[in-house]
Enzyme design. Structure first.
Site, PDB file in Angstrom:
ATOM      1  N   HIS A 127       0.847  -1.185   0.000  1.00 26.87           N
ATOM      2  CA  HIS A 127       0.000   0.000   0.000  1.00 26.87           C
ATOM      3  C   HIS A 127       0.886   1.240   0.000  1.00 26.87           C
ATOM      4  O   HIS A 127       2.111   1.149  -0.035  1.00 26.87           O
ATOM      5  CB  HIS A 127      -1.000  -0.010   1.161  1.00 26.87           C
ATOM      6  CG  HIS A 127      -0.391  -0.024   2.536  1.00 26.87           C
ATOM      7  ND1 HIS A 127       0.424   0.979   3.023  1.00 26.87           N
ATOM      8  CD2 HIS A 127      -0.497  -0.932   3.553  1.00 26.87           C
ATOM      9  CE1 HIS A 127       0.784   0.717   4.258  1.00 26.87           C
ATOM     10  NE2 HIS A 127       0.262  -0.445   4.611  1.00 26.87           N
ATOM     11  N   HIS A 138       4.001   1.736   2.181  1.00 22.44           N
ATOM     12  CA  HIS A 138       5.243   1.079   1.752  1.00 22.44           C
ATOM     13  C   HIS A 138       5.930   1.897   0.651  1.00 22.44           C
ATOM     14  O   HIS A 138       7.158   2.016   0.617  1.00 22.44           O
ATOM     15  CB  HIS A 138       4.947  -0.328   1.232  1.00 22.44           C
ATOM     16  CG  HIS A 138       4.223  -1.195   2.224  1.00 22.44           C
ATOM     17  ND1 HIS A 138       2.957  -1.690   1.986  1.00 22.44           N
ATOM     18  CD2 HIS A 138       4.564  -1.642   3.447  1.00 22.44           C
ATOM     19  CE1 HIS A 138       2.579  -2.418   3.025  1.00 22.44           C
ATOM     20  NE2 HIS A 138       3.537  -2.405   3.921  1.00 22.44           N
ATOM     21  N   CYS A 147       1.170 -10.848  20.233  1.00 26.75           N
ATOM     22  CA  CYS A 147       0.302 -10.357  19.157  1.00 26.75           C
ATOM     23  C   CYS A 147       0.754 -10.994  17.857  1.00 26.75           C
ATOM     24  O   CYS A 147       1.887 -10.771  17.404  1.00 26.75           O
ATOM     25  CB  CYS A 147       0.373  -8.837  19.055  1.00 26.75           C
ATOM     26  SG  CYS A 147      -0.492  -8.182  17.596  1.00 26.75           S
ATOM     27  N   CYS A 173       1.734  -8.414  15.037  1.00 31.73           N
ATOM     28  CA  CYS A 173       3.077  -7.828  15.158  1.00 31.73           C
ATOM     29  C   CYS A 173       4.167  -8.892  15.177  1.00 31.73           C
ATOM     30  O   CYS A 173       5.341  -8.567  15.004  1.00 31.73           O
ATOM     31  CB  CYS A 173       3.189  -7.021  16.452  1.00 31.73           C
ATOM     32  SG  CYS A 173       2.153  -5.569  16.551  1.00 31.73           S
ATOM     33  N   CYS A 197      -3.320  -4.645  21.692  1.00 35.81           N
ATOM     34  CA  CYS A 197      -2.112  -4.279  20.964  1.00 35.81           C
ATOM     35  C   CYS A 197      -2.218  -2.829  20.504  1.00 35.81           C
ATOM     36  O   CYS A 197      -3.220  -2.451  19.877  1.00 35.81           O
ATOM     37  CB  CYS A 197      -1.930  -5.208  19.765  1.00 35.81           C
ATOM     38  SG  CYS A 197      -0.655  -4.648  18.611  1.00 35.81           S
ATOM     39  N   HIS A 222      -2.530  -2.920  16.467  1.00 38.56           N
ATOM     40  CA  HIS A 222      -3.627  -3.602  15.769  1.00 38.56           C
ATOM     41  C   HIS A 222      -4.970  -3.537  16.495  1.00 38.56           C
ATOM     42  O   HIS A 222      -6.005  -3.858  15.914  1.00 38.56           O
ATOM     43  CB  HIS A 222      -3.264  -5.074  15.529  1.00 38.56           C
ATOM     44  CG  HIS A 222      -2.112  -5.261  14.603  1.00 38.56           C
ATOM     45  ND1 HIS A 222      -0.809  -5.323  15.043  1.00 38.56           N
ATOM     46  CD2 HIS A 222      -2.059  -5.375  13.247  1.00 38.56           C
ATOM     47  CE1 HIS A 222      -0.001  -5.477  14.000  1.00 38.56           C
ATOM     48  NE2 HIS A 222      -0.720  -5.512  12.913  1.00 38.56           N
ATOM     49  N   LYS A 269      -4.260   5.903  10.481  1.00 44.37           N
ATOM     50  CA  LYS A 269      -3.116   5.234   9.871  1.00 44.37           C
ATOM     51  C   LYS A 269      -3.598   4.319   8.751  1.00 44.37           C
ATOM     52  O   LYS A 269      -4.576   3.589   8.898  1.00 44.37           O
ATOM     53  CB  LYS A 269      -2.361   4.416  10.918  1.00 44.37           C
ATOM     54  CG  LYS A 269      -1.149   3.687  10.342  1.00 44.37           C
ATOM     55  CD  LYS A 269      -0.585   2.684  11.325  1.00 44.37           C
ATOM     56  CE  LYS A 269       0.479   1.832  10.670  1.00 44.37           C
ATOM     57  NZ  LYS A 269       0.893   0.701  11.504  1.00 44.37           N
ATOM     58  N   LYS A 294      -4.191  -2.354   6.534  1.00 40.27           N
ATOM     59  CA  LYS A 294      -5.006  -3.389   5.908  1.00 40.27           C
ATOM     60  C   LYS A 294      -6.224  -3.714   6.754  1.00 40.27           C
ATOM     61  O   LYS A 294      -7.322  -3.897   6.246  1.00 40.27           O
ATOM     62  CB  LYS A 294      -4.176  -4.656   5.686  1.00 40.27           C
ATOM     63  CG  LYS A 294      -2.912  -4.478   4.866  1.00 40.27           C
ATOM     64  CD  LYS A 294      -2.190  -5.807   4.712  1.00 40.27           C
ATOM     65  CE  LYS A 294      -0.832  -5.647   4.043  1.00 40.27           C
ATOM     66  NZ  LYS A 294       0.167  -5.115   4.991  1.00 40.27           N
TER      67      LYS A 294
END
Length: 506
Positions: free
Chosen positions: A17, A20, A125, A128, A142, A145, A294, A297
């Site tokens: 995405h 990156h 997690c 992560c 977390c 997430h 943020k 996904k």
């Protein structure tokens, strides 16, 4: 001079995405710029392909992990190519060369007495692939997430991270620019100062990973495996030539703030334990946000950078991502914002300036650009641009470098309006003044093109060609008066053709 820059290697459990693309483009700009300065440069990116998350996703798709990562690696290889990144190597953590160095690396740690066997019990997690203490959780969830970690217990191998606390504090105190920006330096140092616990570096319940060399029944923890890529890639990227002595002392890591602890705390300690030098520098950038959230996904607000490139072109996407916010801080990205900068800054302020300048040279001077350098009022700004931009980039201030360049673009646009070449062309008595004005505009555009080449690598050569100049973008060219006489200059077509409405990316 030597410059080695890395992106994090990206986890292949899903597709790329725009976040990156952000890090990849930033690293590419730095690599291109240091090549302009004649420096020996190496740029690394790649994929992280081990861990339980990969095994689970592969199983859900009815695939073996190796088959899954081979498919996904092809998708991820497209990312640097599509954003015009000039990486020197693309590493995969399933490469045999990487596997060999990882096993040697952890064996060194073991031989040094910094690894011991024990039992781990804690909160884990899966997203992560990391353990959390109660204090690191956000209301029991977390912080990355928003999921509730699972309790996990097994026998594995531990790294004596706690024994490196004082050495890490000394490292930070002796090198106040070890981590940039300063707020991230303070965050990492504070984490160390609060006390370090030993960390688990292997997994006994997983099979998809690199075997621990002295105990093949365990695999090396995916984060340890992944971090070592920065060293391992240099050992085999050039075939039989080991590039580690040449580049490792000069490495700079780019990373997002969510992986600060792994890179700025654990990674230097691992290197010290294995007998390697610590990185030269780490730069921690913020998140790209969409509507102040943020890009993620799991949240479902992913923007595919390849979709944006197909609509606007690669250079406008590169420009926008590094222009939207000070590099290092969180930034808000919207398609409307990209469209607005495409039209106003790229289309009108840069593209239209080139079209007007070449059209006036063609009309008033028959396409000929004579040598007409003089004590121009633009000279100080153009001579200052090279050192200013280089200094900004040395501090990883990519957006600030663009600000410096764009101040010159706007000064050139003001110069057109102030000098009014169309009025000067009406009287032969103003011929010398007209030549100087057209030369200044052409020379200013040439300087801008060279300075912008790392950011807009497709556009810069078009600007230079339109002005009858060579494609040389060596950094010494960012100075007044180096435009050579040219003939046959014709009006340049718009660099950034109009796009009727903001792209819809879904």
């Amino acid at each position: 001079m030597t410059f080695y820059v890395t992106t994090p290697i990206f986890y292949v459990n899903s597709t790329p995405h725009i976040g990156h693309a952000y890090t990849t483009i930033a690293a590419d700009v730095l690599a291109r710029h240091h090549r302009q300065r004649g420096e020996d440069t190496f740029f690394l990116t790649g994929t992280d392909e081990h861990g339980s998350k990969i095994a689970q996703v592969a199983e859900a798709q009815g695939l073996e992990p190796r088959e899954f990562v081979d498919r996904m690696a092809g998708v991820w290889r497209e990312l640097p190519a599509r954003v015009n990144a000039t990486n020197d190597f693309f590493i995969r953590t399933t490469d045999p060369g990487h596997v060999a160095v990882v096993q040697d690396f952890v064996q060194r740690m073991y031989d040094a007495g910094d690894v011991y066997e024990g039992t781990y019990s804690g909160l884990y997690c899966l997203g992560c692939e990391a353990f959390y203490s109660d204090g690191e959780l956000d209301d029991g969830r977390c912080p990355q997430h928003g999921t509730v970690p699972e309790h996990f217990e097994e026998k594995n191998y531990f790294f004596r991270l706690s024994s490196y606390q004082e050495r890490l504090l000394a490292l930070y105190d002796e090198n106040p620019e070890f981590v940039l920006p300063r707020v991230r330096y303070n965050e990492a140092r504070s984490f160390i100062e609060q006390g370090l616990d030993d960390i688990s570096i292997s997994r006994g319940s997983q099979r998809w990973g690199i075997p621990v060399p002295w105990d093949p029944g365990q695999v090396i923890y995916v984060w340890v495996d992944a971090l070592i890529n920065y060293v391992s890639a240099l050992s085999y990227a050039a075939g039989d030539t080991d590039l580690r002595p040449r580049f490792w002392p000069h490495v700079r890591h780019l990373l997002a703030k969510d992986i600060l602890k792994f890179h700025c705390v654990i990674w230097p300690a691992l290197l010290l334990a294995a007998g390697y030098d610590v990185p030269r520098q780490l730069f921690v950038h913020g998140y790209l946000l969409i509507d102040d959230r943020k890009i993620s996904k799991s949240v479902g607000n992913v923007i595919d950078p390849l979709d944006l490139v197909s609509v606007y072109g690669v250079d406008p996407v590169r420009f926008f991502l590094l222009r939207v916010t000070p590099f290092g801080q969180d930034g808000s990205a919207t398609i409307g914002g990209l469209h607005e900068r495409y039209e106003r800054e790229l289309g009108n302020e840069l593209g239209n300036l080139l079209s007007r300048t070449t059209a006036m040279i063609a009309r008033y001077r028959g396409g000929r650009l004579p040598a007409a350098a003089w004590a121009s009022p633009l000279r100080p700004a153009l001579d200052r641009l090279g050192p200013e931009v280089a200094g900004r980039l040395d501090r990883f201030d990519l957006s600030g470098a663009l600000d410096e360049i764009w101040s010159v673009v706007r000064a050139l646009n003001r110069h057109v309006e102030e000098r009014k070449p169309w009025q000067l062309a009406k009287a032969a008595a103003h011929a010398e003044e007209l030549d100087r004005t057209l030369y200044d505009l052409a020379d200013g555009l040439r300087v801008v093109a060279v300075a912008l080449a790392p950011f807009l690598p497709d556009t810069a050569p078009r600007v230079l060609s339109g002005l009858g100049q060579s494609g040389d973008v060596a950094w010494g060219g960012v100075a007044y008066g180096q435009t050579v006489p040219a003939a046959g200059i014709e009006p340049v077509a718009p660099l950034f053709p109009r796009i009727d409405s903001p792209a819809t990316v879904g």
